[in-house]
Design a protein around this motif. Sequence first.
Motif, PDB file in Angstrom:
ATOM      1  N   GLU A 147       1.044 -13.881  -0.132  1.00 49.60           N
ATOM      2  CA  GLU A 147       0.359 -13.516  -1.374  1.00 49.60           C
ATOM      3  C   GLU A 147      -0.430 -12.213  -1.217  1.00 49.60           C
ATOM      4  N   ARG A 148      -0.999 -11.984  -0.054  1.00 54.01           N
ATOM      5  CA  ARG A 148      -1.765 -10.761   0.210  1.00 54.01           C
ATOM      6  C   ARG A 148      -0.883  -9.526   0.037  1.00 54.01           C
ATOM      7  N   ILE A 149       0.336  -9.610   0.532  1.00 50.43           N
ATOM      8  CA  ILE A 149       1.264  -8.484   0.415  1.00 50.43           C
ATOM      9  C   ILE A 149       1.684  -8.298  -1.039  1.00 50.43           C
ATOM     10  N   ARG A 150       1.923  -9.397  -1.737  1.00 57.11           N
ATOM     11  CA  ARG A 150       2.300  -9.325  -3.156  1.00 57.11           C
ATOM     12  C   ARG A 150       1.195  -8.640  -3.968  1.00 57.11           C
ATOM     13  N   GLU A 172      -1.090  -6.557  -2.887  1.00 56.07           N
ATOM     14  CA  GLU A 172      -1.137  -5.142  -2.511  1.00 56.07           C
ATOM     15  C   GLU A 172      -0.011  -4.360  -3.196  1.00 56.07           C
ATOM     16  N   CYS A 173       1.186  -4.937  -3.244  1.00 54.32           N
ATOM     17  CA  CYS A 173       2.308  -4.268  -3.911  1.00 54.32           C
ATOM     18  C   CYS A 173       2.031  -4.104  -5.402  1.00 54.32           C
ATOM     19  N   LEU A 174       1.474  -5.119  -6.031  1.00 54.61           N
ATOM     20  CA  LEU A 174       1.153  -5.029  -7.458  1.00 54.61           C
ATOM     21  C   LEU A 174       0.106  -3.953  -7.724  1.00 54.61           C
ATOM     22  N   GLU A 175      -0.893  -3.866  -6.846  1.00 51.82           N
ATOM     23  CA  GLU A 175      -1.911  -2.818  -6.993  1.00 51.82           C
ATOM     24  C   GLU A 175      -1.282  -1.437  -6.831  1.00 51.82           C
ATOM     25  N   LEU A 195       6.657 -10.627  -8.822  1.00 53.65           N
ATOM     26  CA  LEU A 195       6.054 -11.935  -9.062  1.00 53.65           C
ATOM     27  C   LEU A 195       7.039 -13.085  -8.914  1.00 53.65           C
ATOM     28  N   ASN A 196       8.297 -12.858  -9.270  1.00 50.76           N
ATOM     29  CA  ASN A 196       9.247 -13.968  -9.337  1.00 50.76           C
ATOM     30  C   ASN A 196      10.326 -13.979  -8.263  1.00 50.76           C
ATOM     31  N   GLY A 243       6.696  -0.807  -0.817  1.00 53.29           N
ATOM     32  CA  GLY A 243       5.457  -1.334  -1.368  1.00 53.29           C
ATOM     33  C   GLY A 243       4.334  -0.329  -1.489  1.00 53.29           C
ATOM     34  N   SER A 244       4.517   0.871  -0.946  1.00 60.66           N
ATOM     35  CA  SER A 244       3.469   1.888  -1.052  1.00 60.66           C
ATOM     36  C   SER A 244       3.491   2.513  -2.445  1.00 60.66           C
TER      37      SER A 244
END
Length: 78
Positions: A51-54, A56-59, A44-45, A6-7
């Motif tokens: 949701e916070r981790i999702r 952060e991963c998207l960012e 996303l799917n 996720g980084s």
Amino acid sequence: MTVLFGSVEYFEKEILRVAAQNPLNRLTHDHISMICSRLKSELLNDFVCEERIRVECLENLTQASYKLFKLEMRVTAE
């Protein structure tokens, strides 16, 4: 050095890993966009997490794609 899931570094390596499978072996803007879209869709799917981790991963995925877009632009300009 360990790259954490996720980084920004993780997503850079993941994009480059997928891009290396391209038979043309050339990293283009369109190719980066396609890979990022696929990873975003997976986050996303398919990825089950808070949701916070999702978010952060998207960012981090967005930051990684910008870094690779800049790299691709530099290589294309040369």
